[in-house]
Design an enzyme around this catalytic site. Structure first.
Site, mmCIF file in Angstrom:
data_model
loop_
_atom_site.group_PDB
_atom_site.id
_atom_site.type_symbol
_atom_site.label_atom_id
_atom_site.label_comp_id
_atom_site.label_asym_id
_atom_site.label_seq_id
_atom_site.Cartn_x
_atom_site.Cartn_y
_atom_site.Cartn_z
ATOM 1 N N GLU A 264 17.262 -3.905 -2.812
ATOM 2 C CA GLU A 264 16.419 -5.092 -2.723
ATOM 3 C C GLU A 264 15.005 -4.682 -2.314
ATOM 4 O O GLU A 264 14.841 -3.861 -1.417
ATOM 5 C CB GLU A 264 17.009 -6.085 -1.711
ATOM 6 C CG GLU A 264 18.355 -6.635 -2.136
ATOM 7 C CD GLU A 264 18.928 -7.680 -1.175
ATOM 8 O OE1 GLU A 264 18.260 -7.992 -0.173
ATOM 9 O OE2 GLU A 264 20.039 -8.167 -1.430
ATOM 10 N N HIS A 283 18.055 -13.284 -2.323
ATOM 11 C CA HIS A 283 18.639 -13.239 -0.977
ATOM 12 C C HIS A 283 18.254 -14.483 -0.167
ATOM 13 O O HIS A 283 17.654 -14.395 0.909
ATOM 14 C CB HIS A 283 18.198 -11.971 -0.250
ATOM 15 C CG HIS A 283 19.220 -11.510 0.773
ATOM 16 N ND1 HIS A 283 19.513 -10.198 1.005
ATOM 17 C CD2 HIS A 283 20.013 -12.217 1.618
ATOM 18 C CE1 HIS A 283 20.431 -10.093 1.963
ATOM 19 N NE2 HIS A 283 20.752 -11.308 2.348
#
Length: 530
Positions: A264, A283
């Site tokens: 990420e 997220h």
């Protein structure tokens, strides 16, 4: 007296800042967007550091924190904090485990609805000027089967919402008791493959450990029903992303939605970016006003308690103890955790009850912290690094595991002794430990006397008591390059059943274990990793 200084390095809710700042007992500074170099220069003057996921709390930052006593992570995971260095430096690492449960469960359910009704691509089509109803035909949730992998706080909340929509919920969680499953109105399966074969929708809610990494790989995805929908709001890495992209291309997986990723932000060249029938969110599981307020307030309260009262709550790396008490019972804490870890590896997978029996001088101290350390060791296989001394009792409760303590004032054979037993699936197993001076030893396994070091790799054998057995096992281990460090032998009677415990320099391979088990005189052989 100068108040302790707190640095907030990532954005948290104003209510969290207000909680830290109230009554002026703490000197709070908010500076976000700092580089590692900036933090190394700034941190020496602060007693506490508050971060979310953006700031990486590295060893250099921790080592520079001459006055640093607490690092507070406003959220659950502490992957961005070097906990090992913090522990070595005596810095408490706190988290906020309860603030985002509902938000994450609701996000998972939102994604469930999105993939069922193809809402994101339909919305994009309308914005592009189309009116193509036929290509966006969805499926109902009613009467469909939702498979939930992992029934902790968030998985349990998701199950309640799914049941309200008329879904049948099937759960796979090796550590959830049957009684707890019944109370949640979910069907518990013993094997993950059973869930994969029956579920129309699958949602993952398990921690990321060595055992769960790529839990859904290409082989397991092939075992799912054709047309399955998959949701992951738990941890990146639970799903093999390349395998999922391929399964979406092949239409074996009809749709998927991911909120978490192995890397990420999601790399530009990730195959997920071009995969069809896939919803991606950055997220957002905990990204609600309520969750942000909740974790901010929770971490603020915990830091105030640690700095102003000396009370530890929601600690990842130490129990709720003052320094004086910790010095007295510290050895028992470390040993209790190891005994718990040992017991978890010989216990039934679905243990219903765990008893901790204290005997001798250990009864003279408050054993609450020892019990929590035992629980931490026992539950780590189920909860991974999310389990700590503080949240272990609540985690045990969520699994339906009943905890009890018993005490014997008489010292017996040892000055003090700790004996753990776990019951479930119709059987009970136990392990006992005692100190020989300052040295901890495992002194019983399933009520059979032994003497073994609680360290490293251990091979526990039940075998027929025949001449030459020790030599045969030793030769077999030696032929495979596995050295025996120490050995303990016990038997119920001559010619009966013997218990052999070997401390090994290295763990035997699965192939070597198979060879050991193939011997007709070996009743069981198990490797315990401590």
């Amino acid at each position: 007296m100068t108040p302790p200084k707190v640095l907030i390095a990532d954005s948290i809710s104003q209510r969290g800042i207000d909680e830290l700042s109230r009554d002026g007992a703490l000197d709070v500074t908010v500076k976000t967007g700092l580089s590692e170099r900036d933090l190394v220069d700034l941190i020496p003057q602060f007693s506490a550091l508050v971060v979310r996921s953006e700031t990486k709390v590295t060893a250099d930052i921790l080592n520079a924190g001459a006055q640093l006593r607490v690092v507070g992570r406003a959220g659950v995971g502490v992957d961005n904090v070097d906990v090992e260095t913090a522990t070595r430096r005596g810095i408490i690492v706190l988290n906020a485990p309860g603030g985002n449960t509902v938000s994450t469960a609701e996000h998972a359910f939102s994604l469930l609805l999105c993939v069922a009704r193809k809402i994101p691509p339909a919305e994009a089509s309308v914005r592009a000027g189309n009116w193509d109803r036929k290509n966006f035909e969805g499926v109902e949730l009613y009467n469909k089967t939702l498979g939930i992998i992992g029934m902790g706080r968030i998985g349990s909340e998701l199950s309640r919402r799914a049941i309200a929509f008329g879904m049948r919920v099937v759960a796979y969680d090796p550590y959830l008791s049957a009684a707890r499953a019944r109370s949640l109105q979910v069907e518990l399966v013993d094997e993950l493959d059973d869930l994969l074969a029956s579920a129309d929708f699958i949602s993952l809610h398990t921690p990321l450990t060595n055992e769960t990494r790529h839990l859904l790989d290409l082989a397991r995805l092939k075992k799912t029903k054709r047309g399955v929908h998959i949701i992951n709001c738990a941890r990146g890495g639970l799903i093999d992303e390349d395998a999922l992209a391929k399964a979406l291309e092949d239409r074996h997986v009809a749709g998927a939605a991911l909120d978490v990723f192995e890397t990420e932000p999601l790399p530009a060249n990730s195959p997920l970016r071009s995969a069809p029938h896939l919803v991606l969110t950055p997220h957002l599981g905990a990204s609600t006003a309520e969750a942000q307020q909740g974790v901010g307030i929770e971490i603020g309260q915990s830091i105030r308690a640690a700095l102003l009262e000396g009370t530890i709550r929601n600690a990842v790396n130490m129990p709720n103890l003052d320094a004086k008490t910790l010095a007295v019972i510290g050895p028992h804490l470390r040993f209790g955790e190891k005994l718990g870890r040992f017991l978890s590896q010989i216990a039934p997978r679905r243990a219903d009850a765990l008893n901790i029996n204290y005997s001798g001088k250990v009864n003279e101290v408050d054993t609450t912290a020892i019990t929590r350390s035992v629980l931490k060791g026992f539950l780590q296989a189920a909860g991974g690094t999310d389990v700590n001394e503080v949240n272990a009792p609540a985690f045990a409760e969520s699994l339906g595991l009943k905890i009890s303590e018993s005490r014997l004032s008489a010292p017996g054979d040892y000055t003090d002794m700790l004996e753990l037993s776990a019951a479930g699936e119709g059987k009970t197993v136990s392990v006992g430990g005692a100190f020989f001076g300052a040295t901890p030893r495992i002194v019983s396994i399933n009520s059979r006397p032994v003497e073994a070091r609680p360290h490293g790799a251990m091979l526990v054998l039940e075998n027929s008591d025949r001449p030459g057995m020790v030599g045969r096992i030793g030769t077999l281990l030696g032929d495979h390059g596995v050295n025996i460090a120490t050995m303990s032998l016990s038997r119920n009677q001559a010619g009966g059943t013997a218990l052999t415990v070997l401390n090994l320099d290295t763990a035997p391979s699965p192939e070597l274990l198979d060879k050991i088990r193939a011997n007709e005189d070996i009743h069981s052989a198990q490797v315990i990793e401590l």
